[in-house]
Design a protein around this motif. Sequence first.
Motif, mmCIF file in Angstrom:
data_model
loop_
_atom_site.group_PDB
_atom_site.id
_atom_site.type_symbol
_atom_site.label_atom_id
_atom_site.label_comp_id
_atom_site.label_asym_id
_atom_site.label_seq_id
_atom_site.Cartn_x
_atom_site.Cartn_y
_atom_site.Cartn_z
ATOM 1 N N LEU A 1 1.106 -1.255 -0.075
ATOM 2 C CA LEU A 1 0.016 0.221 -0.226
ATOM 3 C C LEU A 1 0.933 1.715 -0.397
ATOM 4 O O LEU A 1 1.636 1.180 0.223
ATOM 5 N N GLY A 2 -0.062 2.859 -0.352
ATOM 6 C CA GLY A 2 1.159 2.869 -0.690
ATOM 7 C C GLY A 2 1.668 4.484 -1.997
ATOM 8 O O GLY A 2 0.551 3.735 -2.756
ATOM 9 N N GLY A 3 1.765 5.381 -1.117
ATOM 10 C CA GLY A 3 2.062 6.378 -2.761
ATOM 11 C C GLY A 3 1.647 7.728 -2.714
ATOM 12 O O GLY A 3 1.651 8.115 -1.249
ATOM 13 N N LYS A 4 1.064 8.474 -3.614
ATOM 14 C CA LYS A 4 0.369 9.819 -3.455
ATOM 15 C C LYS A 4 -0.552 9.773 -2.877
ATOM 16 O O LYS A 4 -1.564 9.104 -3.771
ATOM 17 N N LEU B 1 -8.296 -5.525 5.545
ATOM 18 C CA LEU B 1 -7.355 -6.186 5.809
ATOM 19 C C LEU B 1 -7.041 -7.558 7.285
ATOM 20 O O LEU B 1 -6.179 -7.696 7.037
ATOM 21 N N ARG B 2 -8.348 -6.789 8.400
ATOM 22 C CA ARG B 2 -8.217 -8.047 9.392
ATOM 23 C C ARG B 2 -8.421 -9.043 8.858
ATOM 24 O O ARG B 2 -7.858 -10.076 9.915
ATOM 25 N N GLU B 3 -9.235 -9.074 8.149
ATOM 26 C CA GLU B 3 -10.605 -10.218 7.998
ATOM 27 C C GLU B 3 -9.392 -11.104 7.053
ATOM 28 O O GLU B 3 -8.402 -12.629 6.533
ATOM 29 N N LYS B 4 -8.248 -10.750 6.058
ATOM 30 C CA LYS B 4 -7.517 -11.013 4.600
ATOM 31 C C LYS B 4 -6.392 -10.775 4.804
ATOM 32 O O LYS B 4 -5.633 -11.999 4.076
ATOM 33 N N ALA B 5 -5.580 -10.001 5.370
ATOM 34 C CA ALA B 5 -4.127 -9.623 5.245
ATOM 35 C C ALA B 5 -3.517 -10.128 6.278
ATOM 36 O O ALA B 5 -3.674 -9.801 7.558
ATOM 37 N N ALA B 6 -2.772 -10.717 6.323
ATOM 38 C CA ALA B 6 -1.508 -11.298 7.029
ATOM 39 C C ALA B 6 -0.155 -9.775 7.356
ATOM 40 O O ALA B 6 0.532 -9.878 8.244
ATOM 41 N N LEU B 7 0.146 -8.840 6.034
ATOM 42 C CA LEU B 7 0.596 -7.734 5.911
ATOM 43 C C LEU B 7 0.782 -7.384 5.460
ATOM 44 O O LEU B 7 0.525 -6.696 4.372
ATOM 45 N N ALA B 8 0.897 -5.730 5.885
ATOM 46 C CA ALA B 8 0.788 -4.631 4.940
ATOM 47 C C ALA B 8 2.151 -3.917 4.930
ATOM 48 O O ALA B 8 2.552 -3.589 5.522
ATOM 49 N N LEU B 9 2.909 -3.785 3.246
ATOM 50 C CA LEU B 9 3.964 -3.945 3.542
ATOM 51 C C LEU B 9 3.777 -1.838 2.804
ATOM 52 O O LEU B 9 2.907 -1.250 1.992
ATOM 53 N N LEU B 10 4.472 -0.703 3.681
ATOM 54 C CA LEU B 10 3.991 0.213 3.066
ATOM 55 C C LEU B 10 5.379 1.632 2.575
ATOM 56 O O LEU B 10 6.128 1.537 2.815
ATOM 57 N N ILE B 11 4.837 1.356 1.657
ATOM 58 C CA ILE B 11 5.884 2.673 0.448
ATOM 59 C C ILE B 11 5.507 4.135 0.059
ATOM 60 O O ILE B 11 3.666 4.166 0.441
ATOM 61 N N GLY B 12 6.265 5.009 -0.141
ATOM 62 C CA GLY B 12 5.220 6.472 -0.689
ATOM 63 C C GLY B 12 5.163 7.300 0.359
ATOM 64 O O GLY B 12 5.733 6.727 1.767
ATOM 65 N N ALA B 13 4.610 8.302 0.034
ATOM 66 C CA ALA B 13 4.214 10.031 0.946
ATOM 67 C C ALA B 13 3.521 9.301 1.832
ATOM 68 O O ALA B 13 3.299 10.268 2.890
ATOM 69 N N ALA B 14 2.390 8.446 1.299
ATOM 70 C CA ALA B 14 0.928 8.611 2.078
ATOM 71 C C ALA B 14 1.790 7.471 3.058
ATOM 72 O O ALA B 14 0.782 7.354 4.031
ATOM 73 N N GLU C 1 4.560 -2.736 8.046
ATOM 74 C CA GLU C 1 6.285 -2.993 7.624
ATOM 75 C C GLU C 1 5.955 -1.520 7.200
ATOM 76 O O GLU C 1 6.018 -1.816 5.820
ATOM 77 N N ARG C 2 7.236 -0.732 7.625
ATOM 78 C CA ARG C 2 7.169 0.253 6.788
ATOM 79 C C ARG C 2 8.225 0.078 5.572
ATOM 80 O O ARG C 2 9.727 0.039 6.327
ATOM 81 N N THR C 3 8.178 -0.538 4.028
ATOM 82 C CA THR C 3 9.501 -0.193 3.526
ATOM 83 C C THR C 3 9.892 0.187 2.756
ATOM 84 O O THR C 3 11.062 0.677 1.624
ATOM 85 N N GLY C 4 8.860 1.574 2.636
ATOM 86 C CA GLY C 4 9.180 3.163 2.051
ATOM 87 C C GLY C 4 9.637 3.201 0.421
ATOM 88 O O GLY C 4 8.946 4.117 -0.515
ATOM 89 N N THR C 5 10.122 2.078 -0.252
ATOM 90 C CA THR C 5 10.557 1.465 -1.959
ATOM 91 C C THR C 5 9.658 0.212 -2.133
ATOM 92 O O THR C 5 9.731 -0.221 -0.805
ATOM 93 N N ILE C 6 9.585 0.330 -3.481
ATOM 94 C CA ILE C 6 8.884 -1.464 -3.758
ATOM 95 C C ILE C 6 9.407 -1.824 -3.847
ATOM 96 O O ILE C 6 9.560 -3.288 -3.669
ATOM 97 N N GLU C 7 10.527 -1.854 -4.237
ATOM 98 C CA GLU C 7 12.586 -3.054 -4.052
ATOM 99 C C GLU C 7 12.014 -3.253 -2.872
ATOM 100 O O GLU C 7 12.419 -4.347 -2.789
ATOM 101 N N ARG C 8 12.054 -2.564 -1.738
ATOM 102 C CA ARG C 8 12.025 -2.926 0.064
ATOM 103 C C ARG C 8 10.789 -3.449 -0.174
ATOM 104 O O ARG C 8 10.966 -5.358 1.050
ATOM 105 N N ALA C 9 9.473 -3.134 -0.949
ATOM 106 C CA ALA C 9 8.455 -4.087 -0.263
ATOM 107 C C ALA C 9 8.785 -5.133 -0.647
ATOM 108 O O ALA C 9 8.338 -6.233 -0.532
ATOM 109 N N VAL C 10 8.836 -6.166 -2.294
ATOM 110 C CA VAL C 10 9.568 -6.982 -2.945
ATOM 111 C C VAL C 10 9.936 -8.359 -1.874
ATOM 112 O O VAL C 10 10.001 -8.830 -2.097
ATOM 113 N N GLU C 11 10.838 -7.291 -1.738
ATOM 114 C CA GLU C 11 12.082 -8.641 -0.928
ATOM 115 C C GLU C 11 11.981 -8.754 0.429
ATOM 116 O O GLU C 11 11.716 -10.230 0.579
#
Length: 470
Positions: free
Chosen positions: A356-359, A372-385, A400-410
């Motif tokens: 999730l995340g971006g502008k 998210l509570r029912e379906k998601a195991a983890l939210a990886l946050l990227i971008g300004a929002a 998990e605050r990952t910052g970038t999409i590269e780190r999110a995929v990793e």
Amino acid sequence: MTQAYELKGKRVLVVGLARTGIATALFCAARGARVTATEARPESEVSEAAAKLRAAGCVLELGGHREETFLVQELIVPSPGVPADTPFLQAARAKGIPIWSEIELAYRFLKGKLIGITGSNGKTTTAALIAHVLETAGFPVILAGNIGTPLVARVEETSDSSICVVEMSSFQLELIESLRPDIGVLLNLTPDHLDRHPSLDAYGRAKARLFENQTKGDAAILNADDPGLKAYAPTRAQVFWFSRRQAIDQGALLRGSEIVFRRGGTEEVLLRRENIGLPGAHNLENVLAAAAAAFLSGAPPEAIATGVTSFAGVEHRLEFVAEIQGVRYYNDSKATNVDATLKALDAFPGRILVILGGKDKGSDYTVLQQSLREKAALALLIGAAADKIEKQIAESVSIERTGTIERAVEIASRRARPGDTVLLAPACASFDQFQNYEHRGRRFKQLVRQLEEHVAPASARAASGQERKG
């Protein structure tokens, strides 16, 4: 019949030199207009476009806009990314200078029939599906608009027998004047672009301008399952509805395993639910809308069923990328608002790791909490929002605050386990870190494929080691 417009000798200002602005400037110049193109970015950032436009005879004003330039024009065509209420446009409007979107300009030159599709979500998939079904039925079809190719760039290909299928955004529709589709489709209305429109109703009214010029010979197709749309149904056009939840008298509905079209007391089965290969309840709605539009355009049921069955989907819309060690990766970069992300989450069973995340576009991310509570195991946050999203979804999912999409995929690749889904469905625009949502989606796919290439040799080495041990 479209209203002819004489461009020759007219002073035309094109505002913004992205894809639509470039196509518009070239179109007008080719028809003898005296074109000025203005762009806030400096020449160093638009050098390729600048060279092309100068070669076509356009005058360029780069690195900023000048009010005096706006006030001496006979027509102004802003790009969709330029707000309609910017001060320079307001000053020109006060002087009585026409201000049209590119689709209004293109409409003045179109031949054949026009199908316009709008809504908060599903526009691109539905437009592409309508075009695919009509092509399957043997019609000459042109697919254009917000889907990627500006309509103005396809005008010369139209003929009296062609059908233009055009995705239309609220930004384009708010600056129409005479545009009148033979068939208009309004898929849904959810909060989006509230950084640009003052309210949800203003956003809805911009969308509903699709029906503004229709007459009794035209058709309007709306989602009966979206209660907010009833207020925007037109009064002059023939109104058809589509629904996956309820019986309707006029339009397309799901009845058991069949999609049925009703009109004037008669009904016809168009296809069966098993013909639909696209995942998610929202794609069932898209198919209902597309089937209704295609049937009203003259496509027979057998062509509709064949077209829906053979439709492979659209890039960046719940697009399957790869399965790696039992984990499936999906690219839904076009999920640029909260409702689209909700629909993406709903499309998959099992555990989801969602990026999730971006502008931010003025969105309320708290509505994601239940899904998210029912379906998601983890939210990886990227971008300004990321800060806003984290505050509004806290305690509904691990974050998990990952910052970038590269780190999110990793990180997703390390945390996912067989049977999980890694889903890019950002709920935000992309312009903080990417050129557009396509750029974001393609970067995600590139990262997943790099991961796939890295994992494959490791798996092969592990298998080889097992063989030697055996």
